[in-house]
Design an enzyme around this catalytic site. Structure first.
Site, PDB file in Angstrom:
ATOM      1  CG  ASP A 158      11.707   7.340  -6.121  1.00 36.02           C
ATOM      2  OD1 ASP A 158      12.445   7.664  -5.173  1.00 36.02           O
ATOM      3  OD2 ASP A 158      10.730   6.582  -5.995  1.00 36.02           O
ATOM      4  CE  LYS A 201      -3.545   2.393   2.732  1.00 28.10           C
ATOM      5  NZ  LYS A 201      -4.317   2.376   3.981  1.00 28.10           N
ATOM      6  N   PRO A 203      23.684   5.905   0.004  1.00 23.97           N
ATOM      7  CG  PRO A 203      24.859   7.675  -0.964  1.00 23.97           C
ATOM      8  CD  PRO A 203      24.104   6.432  -1.319  1.00 23.97           C
ATOM      9  CB  VAL A 218      15.496   2.324  -7.103  1.00 24.97           C
ATOM     10  CG1 VAL A 218      14.557   2.238  -5.904  1.00 24.97           C
ATOM     11  CG2 VAL A 218      15.629   0.969  -7.785  1.00 24.97           C
ATOM     12  CG  ASP A 219      11.106   1.706 -12.582  1.00 24.79           C
ATOM     13  OD1 ASP A 219      10.305   1.047 -11.904  1.00 24.79           O
ATOM     14  OD2 ASP A 219      10.914   1.997 -13.782  1.00 24.79           O
ATOM     15  CG  ASP A 220      12.267  -2.600  -6.361  1.00 23.33           C
ATOM     16  OD1 ASP A 220      12.038  -3.614  -7.036  1.00 23.33           O
ATOM     17  OD2 ASP A 220      12.704  -2.665  -5.204  1.00 23.33           O
ATOM     18  CE  LYS A 234      16.257  -2.930  -6.749  1.00 21.45           C
ATOM     19  NZ  LYS A 234      15.811  -3.612  -5.513  1.00 21.45           N
TER      20      LYS A 234
END
Length: 219
Positions: free
Chosen positions: A109, A84, A191, A111-113, A158
């Site tokens: 952003d 959610k 980091p 990361v594109d996970d 990813k």
């Protein structure tokens, strides 16, 4: 996936933003919307490289969404992917005097996970832009130059099946979807999440996730 933890250094993030800026300039963003907390630092670094002489600095606005939520973890531990979206901060358009209509808006952003967060942010921002246009009596189908154009920048995309989609007109356009690097489906530790930046940086260097060029001629 914890065994595949990859440490990413500040130097690496800085250079990923630098090499991406050349392509992002083709999009000509009028403003940046950073998704917190992972998008804040990349957005600020990126703005430095987008700066053009005689042109006002691109404004950065922040929204905070969370799909990774585990109150029992600290920065050095891997959070679990949630199911959610937690929307904890959004833009107050009136207070910020921000008009999305007719703008090129870059969403940032780290990361594109699963793609869930990016999908949600884009959908909600598109809805806001539509409502602003309607409030002004603007029919963007008749005045296409008043259409709000969205682009997306992430440090890492990813290579994995996604749980949500992005429109093909963004995802398949190299001048609207910008991933600094496509990477395997591993745990990427940034980091700003670290509780021991010295160890973190040493591991990033060891794994080859630090500086990857020495001068601009290598970009």
């Amino acid at each position: 996936m914890s065994d595949d933890k990859q440490y990413i250094s500040y130097n690496n993030v800085h250079q990923l933003c630098q090499v991406s800026a050349k392509r992002i300039k083709n999009f000509k963003p009028d403003l940046i919307i950073a998704i917190g907390g992972g998008g804040f630092i990349p957005a600020r670094i990126l703005r430095t490289f987008l700066k053009e002489p005689g042109v006002p600095t691109v404004r950065i606005f922040a929204i905070i969404l969370s799909l990774y939520e585990d109150l029992n973890t600290v920065g050095s531990e891997q959070e679990q992917v949630g199911v959610k979206i937690n929307r904890t901060q959004w833009i107050d358009y009136e207070q910020c005097k921000l008009d999305l209509v007719g703008k090129n808006v870059l969403i940032v952003d780290e990361v594109d996970d699963t793609r869930t967060t990016l999908h949600y942010a884009l959908h909600e921002l598109e809805k806001d832009a539509k409502e602003q246009a309607e409030a002004k009596g603007i029919d963007v189908s008749k005045i296409p130059e008043m259409q709000t154009n969205f682009g997306i920048f992430v440090l890492h995309d990813k290579l994995k099946p996604k749980k949500a989609d992005l429109p093909d007109e963004i995802l398949l356009d190299e001048n609207r979807y910008f991933a600094a690097k496509q990477v395997p489906d591993k745990w990427y530790a940034y980091p700003w999440e670290s509780t021991d930046i010295v160890y973190h940086t040493k591991m990033a260097i060891k794994q080859g996730n630090d500086i990857f060029f020495e001068n601009e001629d290598e970009i």
